[in-house]
Design a protein around this motif. Structure first.
Motif, PDB file in Angstrom:
ATOM      1  N   PHE A   5      24.572  37.971  11.141  1.00 37.65           N
ATOM      2  CA  PHE A   5      23.574  37.037  10.649  1.00 37.65           C
ATOM      3  C   PHE A   5      22.494  36.863  11.715  1.00 37.65           C
ATOM      4  N   GLN A   6      21.264  36.637  11.272  1.00 40.39           N
ATOM      5  CA  GLN A   6      20.141  36.552  12.204  1.00 40.39           C
ATOM      6  C   GLN A   6      20.231  35.324  13.102  1.00 40.39           C
ATOM      7  N   ARG A   7      20.613  34.215  12.515  1.00 42.31           N
ATOM      8  CA  ARG A   7      20.750  32.979  13.290  1.00 42.31           C
ATOM      9  C   ARG A   7      22.220  32.721  13.617  1.00 42.31           C
ATOM     10  N   SER A   8      22.439  31.960  14.657  1.00 39.69           N
ATOM     11  CA  SER A   8      23.806  31.594  15.021  1.00 39.69           C
ATOM     12  C   SER A   8      24.331  30.541  14.049  1.00 39.69           C
ATOM     13  N   ILE A   9      25.629  30.581  13.832  1.00 45.95           N
ATOM     14  CA  ILE A   9      26.293  29.583  12.991  1.00 45.95           C
ATOM     15  C   ILE A   9      27.364  28.904  13.829  1.00 45.95           C
ATOM     16  N   LEU A  10      27.325  27.577  13.850  1.00 46.45           N
ATOM     17  CA  LEU A  10      28.326  26.798  14.570  1.00 46.45           C
ATOM     18  C   LEU A  10      29.262  26.159  13.549  1.00 46.45           C
ATOM     19  N   PHE A  11      30.543  26.456  13.675  1.00 42.23           N
ATOM     20  CA  PHE A  11      31.560  25.839  12.829  1.00 42.23           C
ATOM     21  C   PHE A  11      32.204  24.724  13.654  1.00 42.23           C
ATOM     22  N   ALA A  12      32.117  23.495  13.155  1.00 44.14           N
ATOM     23  CA  ALA A  12      32.487  22.352  13.987  1.00 44.14           C
ATOM     24  C   ALA A  12      33.392  21.380  13.245  1.00 44.14           C
ATOM     25  N   SER A  13      34.104  20.605  14.021  1.00 38.09           N
ATOM     26  CA  SER A  13      34.916  19.519  13.480  1.00 38.09           C
ATOM     27  C   SER A  13      34.885  18.380  14.492  1.00 38.09           C
ATOM     28  N   PHE A  14      34.346  17.235  14.064  1.00 35.94           N
ATOM     29  CA  PHE A  14      34.092  16.127  14.985  1.00 35.94           C
ATOM     30  C   PHE A  14      35.188  15.067  14.929  1.00 35.94           C
ATOM     31  N   THR A  15      35.320  14.368  16.016  1.00 37.14           N
ATOM     32  CA  THR A  15      36.263  13.264  16.115  1.00 37.14           C
ATOM     33  C   THR A  15      35.611  11.944  15.693  1.00 37.14           C
ATOM     34  N   ALA A  16      36.451  10.966  15.427  1.00 43.20           N
ATOM     35  CA  ALA A  16      36.073   9.555  15.296  1.00 43.20           C
ATOM     36  C   ALA A  16      34.945   9.280  14.308  1.00 43.20           C
ATOM     37  N   GLU A  17      34.919  10.015  13.195  1.00 41.24           N
ATOM     38  CA  GLU A  17      33.956   9.687  12.144  1.00 41.24           C
ATOM     39  C   GLU A  17      34.304   8.369  11.487  1.00 41.24           C
TER      40      GLU A  17
END
Length: 529
Positions: A355-367
């Protein structure tokens, strides 16, 4: 396979059928991910618990097995400095000769790193909805100095109160209606404390939610100044308590509430003072966001983010000694499993053509305790926020059958809504507006923390719309459990839709834009986007 190659080589929006993401979704793997994350062993995935350790290990190992790179420097983990704040339960609020009981009549807490905060005969002022919104020509603080004083504030905004579509956004809550804004503005105005009057309809939840969220332990993000710039006391009042306070001042609460919803309302002193001693037990620890990177080929320094918060409410022992595990299967193990599944699929696609752009797969704490992991990420991103193209946030998936629509949260907010409509059309679906706009869901999930830094986003949330029983009997309760009876048709359908939007954003040169005038739009403009 040829369709996939054509798609990821081009710049147009792919239909889900062209990309065939739906066909690649492995529901067996998805079901396994949810069942593990929402198991009793993980204890409800509470931040700073043994469940967090298990969750982090599971997610990091999954991303490593996919072959994704660490998303925060050389690590998959981003430390989030948290403080666990536990207010003393035995305290009272004194207003003149009136005495109110904690948890019954009021709640009070702080986010400052101060073990002791005292209000000693703090002057009490009613500031209506506590809103300062130049774009709406509205300022409840005009002509009044509340420095060092305690303000009483109404929840939601004048649009909801009047149901006038020409006032704010009518029935749909704006950010000015959220309790978070009320406290932020009171702090900017120099107030010592703010007491928000609770009413179920405008708040969108009952007093039990307020009590449970504010009388026990709560997490907060810790800044370099130990949160000294934040409001001293964050409080809520039962409506009946507010009525008593107004009556003591010779005023009718309900009449003043009507006046507060009119343009030109003027704040007024209540000829009374507030006294409160707030003692807080403070524990500082570090929780973690999980970040995994799929680098782009041509525009690697431009990033699209797909995220789902990993935390839920943990394990609670009630007053009878019974243990309750809040597994949060739909909210939000279902979303985390969705991110994992799309990460696997996109990694495979990238092996055909990056893919041309980077993709960040994330999972955040304390939502669940205030979008804390997302806030920390937005202030400390792995790249500058001006280079984050868009933020896609999954907060609860449709684990039941397919539906003919996709929900849109917000209307006329950003051009990402057009991407959503096109992706839905490619699946033969329609876009359906938020069924509960008065609840302000647009401001109650992690995408909002990024919006405050100017990054446009989309919220994908399916809770009560496909399961009418969910909100009443499962949402934030110990009955939100994984079930083998889930058909997961909606998951497969929605991952196809989300994936098509993600592929478009990762493979073109467009920058989604804010449409309506807002602080978000101003912030993006400051970054030159």
């Amino acid at each position: 396979m040829l369709n996939i190659i054509n798609l990821i080589s081009g710049t147009g929006l792919a239909s889900a059928s062209e990309l065939k993401i739906e066909e690649q979704v492995n529901l067996t793997q998805y079901r396994h991910d949810v069942s593990v994350l929402a198991s009793d062993q993980f204890g409800g995935r509470g931040p700073l618990s043994a469940g967090e350790t298990l969750t982090l290990s599971y997610l990091v190992n999954a991303f490593k097995e996919m072959g994704l790179k660490p998303g925060f420097g050389d690590s998959y983990l981003q430390g989030v400095p948290l403080a666990k704040m536990t207010p003393e339960s035995k305290m009272s609020l004194n207003v003149g000769d009136l005495r109110f009981k904690n948890g019954v009549d009021f709640t009070a807490r702080t986010e400052r790193m101060d073990a002791l905060i005292k209000l000693s005969k703090s002057e009490l002022v009613f500031v209506g909805y506590g809103i300062n919104a130049p774009e709406y020509g509205w300022n409840d603080y005009e002509g009044i100095d509340v420095k060092g004083k305690t303000v009483i504030v109404l929840v939601n905004d004048p649009g909801f109160a009047t149901q006038d579509p020409q006032l704010f956004k009518g029935n749909a809550m704006t950010y000015y209606g959220r309790w978070t804004y009320k406290y932020e503005e009171a702090a900017r105005q120099g107030a010592a404390a703010a007491l928000i009057v609770h009413e179920t309809a405008p708040a969108a939840y009952g007093w039990g939610v307020v009590k449970n969220s504010n009388t026990g332990s709560k997490f907060t993000l810790v800044d370099e100044n130990n949160n000294q710039d934040k409001l001293g006391v964050l409080g809520w009042l039962q409506k009946e308590a507010a009525e008593q306070i107004f009556a003591e001042a010779g005023l009718d609460y309900n009449k003043q509430k009507v006046e507060a919803a009119k343009k030109g309302f003027k704040a007024l002193g209540l000829n009374s003072t507030v006294s409160l001693t707030l003692k807080t037990h403070i524990e500082k620890e570090t929780s973690y966001n999980v970040l995994a990177l799929l680098p782009g080929s041509e525009h690697a320094k431009e990033m699209v983010v797909l995220q789902a918060h990993w935390d839920h409410l943990g394990t609670v022992i009630d007053e009878k000694g019974k243990k309750h595990i809040y597994n949060g299967a739909v909210d939000n193990a279902s979303g985390v499993a969705g991110v994992l599944e799309l990460a696997r699929i996109f990694k495979k696609l990238s092996l055909i053509k990056p893919f041309q752009r980077s993709i960040l797969f994330a999972s955040f704490t304390a939502e669940e305790t205030g979008l804390i992991g997302a806030q920390h990420f937005s202030l400390n991103p792995p790249i500058a926020t001006k280079n984050i193209v868009a933020f896609l946030n999954i907060d609860g998936m449709n684990v039941n059958d397919e539906v003919s629509y996709i929900l849109r949260y917000g209307d006329g907010v950003s051009t990402l809504e057009t991407d959503l409509a096109l992706a839905a059309k490619s699946q033969g679906r329609t876009v359906k507006g938020d069924p509960r706009p008065e609840n302000g869901l647009l401001y109650r999930s992690d995408h909002f923390a990024l919006a405050q830094q100017g990054v446009p986003g989309l919220l994908f949330m399916s809770l009560g719309d496909t399961d009418p029983d969910y909100i009443a009997h499962k949402y934030h309760k110990d009955t939100d459990d994984f079930s083998q009876s889930w058909t997961l048709g909606g998951v497969k359908q929605d991952l196809g839709l989300i994936g098509s939007i993600l592929a478009k954003l990762a493979n073109n040169n467009d920058w989604p834009r804010w449409i309506e005038h807002s602080d978000f739009k101003k912030r993006r403009a400051e970054d030159g986007r």
